[in-house]
Design a protein around this motif. Structure first.
Motif, PDB file in Angstrom:
ATOM      1  N   SER B 107      -2.274   1.126  16.308  1.00  0.00           N
ATOM      2  CA  SER B 107      -2.417   0.123  15.313  1.00  0.00           C
ATOM      3  C   SER B 107      -3.236   0.743  14.068  1.00  0.00           C
ATOM      4  CB  SER B 107      -3.355  -0.635  16.059  1.00  0.00           C
ATOM      5  OG  SER B 107      -2.832  -1.633  17.215  1.00  0.00           O
ATOM      6  N   VAL B 108      -4.075   1.940  14.266  1.00  0.00           N
ATOM      7  CA  VAL B 108      -4.582   2.382  13.095  1.00  0.00           C
ATOM      8  C   VAL B 108      -3.524   3.103  12.326  1.00  0.00           C
ATOM      9  CG1 VAL B 108      -6.030   4.318  12.336  1.00  0.00           C
ATOM     10  CG2 VAL B 108      -6.711   2.709  14.113  1.00  0.00           C
ATOM     11  N   THR B 109      -2.447   3.740  13.014  1.00  0.00           N
ATOM     12  CA  THR B 109      -1.213   4.136  12.337  1.00  0.00           C
ATOM     13  C   THR B 109      -0.501   3.189  11.766  1.00  0.00           C
ATOM     14  OG1 THR B 109      -1.192   6.083  14.204  1.00  0.00           O
ATOM     15  CG2 THR B 109       0.820   5.742  12.847  1.00  0.00           C
ATOM     16  N   ASP B 110      -0.306   2.042  12.115  1.00  0.00           N
ATOM     17  CA  ASP B 110       0.518   0.886  11.538  1.00  0.00           C
ATOM     18  C   ASP B 110      -0.365   0.575  10.034  1.00  0.00           C
ATOM     19  OD1 ASP B 110       2.113   0.857  13.739  1.00  0.00           O
ATOM     20  OD2 ASP B 110       1.230  -0.971  14.679  1.00  0.00           O
ATOM     21  N   MET B 111      -1.810   0.292  10.365  1.00  0.00           N
ATOM     22  CA  MET B 111      -2.587   0.080   9.094  1.00  0.00           C
ATOM     23  C   MET B 111      -2.082   1.163   8.061  1.00  0.00           C
ATOM     24  SD  MET B 111      -6.452  -0.643   8.677  1.00  0.00           S
ATOM     25  CE  MET B 111      -6.882   0.927   8.774  1.00  0.00           C
ATOM     26  N   ILE B 112      -2.390   2.248   8.269  1.00  0.00           N
ATOM     27  CA  ILE B 112      -2.438   3.358   7.174  1.00  0.00           C
ATOM     28  C   ILE B 112      -0.895   3.797   6.946  1.00  0.00           C
ATOM     29  CG2 ILE B 112      -4.585   4.419   7.524  1.00  0.00           C
ATOM     30  CD1 ILE B 112      -3.471   6.709   9.209  1.00  0.00           C
ATOM     31  N   SER B 118      -6.250   2.396  -0.575  1.00  0.00           N
ATOM     32  CA  SER B 118      -6.454   3.827  -0.593  1.00  0.00           C
ATOM     33  C   SER B 118      -7.730   4.073   0.067  1.00  0.00           C
ATOM     34  CB  SER B 118      -7.012   3.750  -2.163  1.00  0.00           C
ATOM     35  OG  SER B 118      -8.041   3.243  -2.361  1.00  0.00           O
ATOM     36  N   ARG B 119      -8.298   3.388   0.909  1.00  0.00           N
ATOM     37  CA  ARG B 119      -9.455   3.690   1.587  1.00  0.00           C
ATOM     38  C   ARG B 119      -9.584   2.533   2.638  1.00  0.00           C
ATOM     39  NH1 ARG B 119     -14.877   4.370  -0.648  1.00  0.00           N
ATOM     40  NH2 ARG B 119     -14.626   2.419  -1.866  1.00  0.00           N
ATOM     41  N   TYR B 120     -10.060   3.057   3.932  1.00  0.00           N
ATOM     42  CA  TYR B 120     -10.116   2.180   5.196  1.00  0.00           C
ATOM     43  C   TYR B 120     -11.114   2.263   5.873  1.00  0.00           C
ATOM     44  CZ  TYR B 120      -5.115   2.378   4.366  1.00  0.00           C
ATOM     45  OH  TYR B 120      -3.766   2.256   3.532  1.00  0.00           O
ATOM     46  N   ILE B 121     -11.556   1.103   6.610  1.00  0.00           N
ATOM     47  CA  ILE B 121     -12.589   0.699   7.439  1.00  0.00           C
ATOM     48  C   ILE B 121     -12.046   0.591   8.755  1.00  0.00           C
ATOM     49  CG2 ILE B 121     -14.744  -0.559   8.048  1.00  0.00           C
ATOM     50  CD1 ILE B 121     -15.024  -0.835   5.018  1.00  0.00           C
ATOM     51  N   VAL B 122     -12.718   1.352  10.015  1.00  0.00           N
ATOM     52  CA  VAL B 122     -12.328   0.645  11.267  1.00  0.00           C
ATOM     53  C   VAL B 122     -13.528   0.241  11.971  1.00  0.00           C
ATOM     54  CG1 VAL B 122     -11.435   1.740  13.436  1.00  0.00           C
ATOM     55  CG2 VAL B 122     -10.320   2.739  11.346  1.00  0.00           C
TER      56      VAL B 122
END
Ligand SMILES: [Ca+2]
Ligand SMILES: [Ca+2]
Ligand SMILES: [Ca+2]
Ligand SMILES: [Ca+2]
Ligand SMILES: [Ca+2]
Ligand SMILES: [Ca+2]
Ligand SMILES: [Ca+2]
Ligand SMILES: [Ca+2]
Ligand SMILES: [Ca+2]
Ligand SMILES: [Ca+2]
Ligand SMILES: [Ca+2]
Ligand SMILES: [Ca+2]
Lengths: 312, 312, 312, 312, 312, 312
Positions: B107-112, B118-122
């Motif tokens: 799912s993290v892969t799906d998101m990125i 340009s930036r991400y928070i998990v």
């Protein structure tokens, strides 16, 4: 193969083979057994002025030790070899408070008479337990110097209520167990004491430092200076840590909380400073009421106070 | 006139027309939609060593954003234009924890892979989620540097319990996803780790700073220095914020609370310092257990950590 | 493969393919959409005499529906086909309480004017919301009969405090919306009312049953008898369920709890008895204050009251 | 001998003859009676934007005074002779909020018109009470300077919700009661305000200091500087202490808690600094919601704020 | 004289010489030791569908036994001679749930293979533990009849989530361990199950009784009738008590609470009725989550369930 | 006009002119003042075996009276004319428990020696207070019959702990104040007593009824029968209501809660039955610990017990 996952006498708990929790280096006292630190609980708070369940603290503080390890990262030292001998908790009497005070003193005496350890920790209980506890140490070791972390003088008169948690140091002085000049009080707070007792402290030569004094002079410096002053006069130094010396945000689980106290770090650092001195052979920790606490953070802080004392 | 006061899909909430709350600049991800910061929740904490409801944190942290505005008074800047794209929370499996780890990474892969931000928070979850999360980022972006705020090394062996919340960085190093030298650990606390893992960290070249180191060197300085060191070696810097790095008085809602940690201000300032660097493209926030919190103050602090990352 | 485990708009929740939770048969109202039961929330309790957060109840009761299924085992019937249309919650005004009363009435009117459903549920809020709610139904449907489950008459004078939660039925009678003889009060409790209002009830022809009456005559029998009496006189019967009619052990989350009330089973059975009658087209549920509740059991009971009304 | 242990009108409480608790120097106002500090409670928080039981604070703050003594150890001064005259709490109206605002202003006026004291404390309630309170002081004493401790500007527009707890200083400025230049705001926090209101403050000449400003310039210095600036312009200085200026770890009992605020010590020291000036004749303390507090520590802190004001 | 009041291994507790508390007749299992009732804890609830700390219940239920005595006043019989052998709690695995299920079954097998007792109690944990537990009993004793007190069928499909606490009896039936006709379910509640599983129960010949059935037929009568039916078919009868069969007012500490369940007295009476039969040799008690309880009343009730089973 | 909304001595509370709350018919005792019911508080629970804050109950029970009115709807009678005279709470001694017992007896004596009322209520405190209280009544009025609602015999030996809350009736019998045959115990519960004390009760001729007896014979019938038996033998009947006679679901705020007790309605009805008899002149209510309660429901129930006694 069988009984691989069951141990009738122990609570199952996750174990990482490389980590030693601070409660794993405990042994229960038995005749002849030796250790480094002797620990006894005095679960007594019925004589508190305000309602207190500080009698529950010996249990919760011991339990909190299970949440921390014996490894001090700052100094890269593991203290898993330091054994603390647990002498258990004193059986108190439900209605005879005088009898209970007798039992507390007798039990501390029993512990130190084993001579099984070189240093001792007494877990209260309210501050009233310092009277029998220090009395026992004085009888065994001679002249006692006391460094008391506390927001309060605890020098109240004995006529208004008898031997409550507001009177232990008055009791000790009046009983001739402790000289006023051998008592150091640190962290005394505004709007938390009375002029009459501040005056009494001065008359008796008690050295006390308000939070303002502490801020100006530095807490570690004060502790070091006073140990230096005491060290040639006394036979033993006893630390008496009333957790309400800490600000209510850091130690919400004390009966008499208030603002304007020390931070956790200040307390821990100053206890460590004191504990390094060889004359410092005993400590009590009092006035933790687990029923008033938030997430046991006051008991956890008390566990760190123990570790700072034990792991020097 | 009709349906003036009713909106079937939205909770009615007081609205001041001149104020933008931080949850108002959220859009839900849809195919093709762009934003500034992508946010995904990994509501997983079943593999925690001790009992944890950190799986509830993605909800409470998002909700806490609704209590704060997008206006930074210190810099007199309003960030209401900064859109955060919400990708939702991963559906975990009730009993198959391996499957869940797979889903988190996927799912993290799906998101990125949407490349919508340009930036991400998990948002965790327990610290175990950093293993699948950082793995996904590494696969997408290449060599990853990690700055970890934490009281603990999280480098436990994998044999005693499998991939728990005590092992993510061990897992990453052993899987070849992360080099030891690319890992920076800040806020490591006494009596909270084991010598074996401190030794392992050193062997692997992990840079770690105890609370004592932090006090001596300055937290912002440490962060700046380490980013400088990493910046030519790695393709991306990932911040991993275990909220238990903060003192128990300021973050009571973490499973492993203890005294002697950072203050809120120290954490926020150092996260801001790090977030200003262009290589810093991702962050996770872990180990907030809302069921143990007081007035959601730990979730509120986590929301501020998010804002310090988003609003640079 | 991608986005298999992520849904940005929905909270991930375990789903058993054969079970329908009562919140899964909800649709959000949209123009033209039809359903079986219309539901609107009136999140208002600022006019309560004592402090109340009953305004939070529409949220918690809806959430509680997610804990129960649509299958009634006793009758072996699944009601998953029964759609409840959610009209949302009314936006109240922070300081203008008169304006809020206007909005509540207007919004209930908006809902029933859609004619999208055959029956309606109004979720309070405190009991004050019955005044605007019943007024709206009366205007739309004509003469209204009301069956009120309540420990209290709610017939207080309007001079001492205005339109509080103690006055809705006085307001309705004085405004000519409701005839005294069309009002039935069930579960009136000792030491919870005043003689003046009991007298007023009698003067107005209100039929009321104390807990003693209920014990002697049987609750279901009383309900059946009164519906029989009303059915040829009124155009619609409206149930007004003040949850404090239930004993404090079963419904601790009401502002005015006390001993000596109904059990949960008694309430549920009598609501089911009433709801089977075709004239019964509307119900409100009031006086659930989630901030005072224990484990949301009062909201859960309210959810069952909803289901007993919906699933007939 | 009889009735030795019973006093029908007083709660029995342990009394140490040498200690005066801060609630023991209270007298209830009666016609003709004089005192040093007049205290009135404005138990009103129905106009809060978010839900608030700050209306309970006058009770809990007074009670907290009973936990502290009148003796300031730092200065070795006992203030047991300083009498505070209690005027009681205003009776509010359950549903007519305008009427309540009128009553608040009238009651403050009633108090100061007695001219029985030289200084006054007003206990909120939410911050909305500062509008009627300051209006009353302005009418009596002339031009008022205000020093406001607050995380928020409280300058919201009046159209979105009327006179809430977000608007008191806007109301005062628009009503011509307070000049913008006579208002000082200290402790304004990031992500807690809107640019529009910051701009409004600047337009009106309001002097405000963010937490960043405070850290750089020093809190006591800021207070001293601003009193110096105001002292020749105004007739009276009024301190308005919104307890949410303090960090959430130190004051968890405020409705709008957040990280990054002052410590307790910072607040107390700065209030003491201000209270020493002779122009400072009034203070309000607002936004303590006892229902959200932990161990009443926010009320205890508020009691210390009172004592810092009274005991100069 | 010495060590009169100290016992290093035991918690000091008030002892009345004529009273035996139910935890005083416990012995810890050792090889060769015999007793009357064997007790083992299966502290496992990670496979619960909703979040559960039922894994803590073995501790709290044992502790609750310390609050009650062995004397049954109704029959004037003291059961202090009835020894329960404590086998301890199973060590679970933090992340490998399959492994844990294996350990649970193996440990129950270990216990009954000692043949040290004639009857056994298994303390959950969530209801998922009944699968390994009953499997172990079936392997040892042959055909098993089960009487299940439960609001739920626990016959969910295994595809949606694996072996959760919603599936134990499905698992047992599908694994051939339990015949449908040998399963009796009592207290099945409306709006708490799905038609598909009710249908499955019927197909498999499961005998189930809804709360409505129970009210009509009488709970003790149902139990007696079903034991009569089973007694010639099975080798052993196992009671499986899911505490959520009790109404939420009487057992608030269950994860899936709801209204309309049994009272405490109904549960206790029916368990006593069943326990008198000689074929009834085993019982489990599940779904007590102490973290959700009020004053441990659900654990206390569970302790009474134990005593009703043990003291026949 | 002024001081219209302020009353320095009274808490502002909403007042409906037609309703009298049960606390509004209180007068404080003064020399010469008469009333109907005298009420005194004995705030003592330090001698409880387990930890108890029952000493707080006199305050919370009085406060709970403010939540209910004097109007009994079932009988359509308003008791607002019935004055209860409040004698206040006894000042206890912090450390001298014998002295405190003396004060309790002396203070009850003081109250009844005023002869200002015809009936009296004594609010505990733990059950230990019945020893001094009943002693005082016996000395004044002669032979006393006691009806005790209790789950426990309270006949423990005095050697194991002295005069605790488990011993009052043993103390009374041994002191010759009460004959065994004049003591009636109702609601004795299984697994809550010891055979030795049941035997002692029989030896002394105490009449006791277990919950099983009560279910079979009817509670009101038992009470009526025993009053009939006592009425020609004794000079006064004293009701001693230990609230733990009620089931833990209905009275969670007692120190020794457990399942299987009375419902609230059963207690209230039987107290009303007893209170109607003219010989019944006194009652105590004990074992309410407000710190353990949920929403004060146990104090509220105690207030209803008071009203059932007062309003006959
Ligand atoms: Ca002290
Ligand atoms: Ca102290
Ligand atoms: Ca970590
Ligand atoms: Ca950590
Ligand atoms: Ca009502
Ligand atoms: Ca009501
Ligand atoms: Ca404000
Ligand atoms: Ca504010
Ligand atoms: Ca089940
Ligand atoms: Ca169940
Ligand atoms: Ca008793
Ligand atoms: Ca009892």
């Amino acid at each position: 193969m069988s009984f691989q996952y069951l141990n009738p006498r122990a609570s199952p708990k996750f174990k990482d083979r490389y980590t030693t929790k601070a409660d794993e280096s405990r042994l229960f006292y038995e005749k002849g057994r030796k250790g480094d630190i002797g620990v006894v609980g005095l679960p007594f708070s019925k004589s508190s002025i305000s309602f207190s369940m500080a009698s529950e603290a010996p249990k919760t503080i011991r339990k909190a030790l299970g949440a921390f390890s014996t490894y001090d990262g700052s100094r890269d030292r593991d203290f898993s070899e330091v054994v603390w001998l647990d002498y258990g908790d004193v059986q108190t009497h439900p209605t005879d408070l005088e009898e209970t005070l007798h039992r507390l003193k007798q039990s501390v005496t029993d512990m130190i008479d084993t001579e099984a350890c070189s240093r001792y920790i007494v877990l209260g209980g309210d501050h009233g337990i310092s009277f029998p506890s220090i009395s026992a140490f004085q009888k065994k070791y001679g002249r006692v110097g006391v460094i008391q972390w506390d927001a309060h003088h605890d020098l109240r008169n004995l006529d208004d209520g008898g031997r409550t948690n507001g009177t232990p140091f008055r009791s000790l002085i009046e009983a001739g167990v402790l000289k006023g000049e051998d008592l150091v009080q640190i962290g005394i707070r505004d709007f938390s004491n009375a002029k009459a007792y501040s005056d009494y402290a001065k008359e008796q030569g008690v050295r006390f430092y308000t939070m303002g004094d502490v801020e100006r002079q530095g807490l570690d410096a004060v502790v070091a200076k006073e140990i230096e002053r005491l060290k040639d006069k006394v036979d033993i130094i006893y630390l008496s840590v009333d957790m309400d010396v800490v600000d209510q945000a850091f130690a919400p689980g004390c009966p008499a909380v208030g603002p304007g106290g020390m931070t956790s770090r200040e307390l821990l650092s100053s206890v460590a400073t004191a504990s390094r001195h060889t004359l410092v052979k005993a400590m009590d920790i009092v006035e933790v009421d687990p029923s008033k606490d938030v997430r046991d953070i006051t008991s956890r802080l008390a566990a760190h106070v123990m570790m700072r004392f034990m792991y020097q």
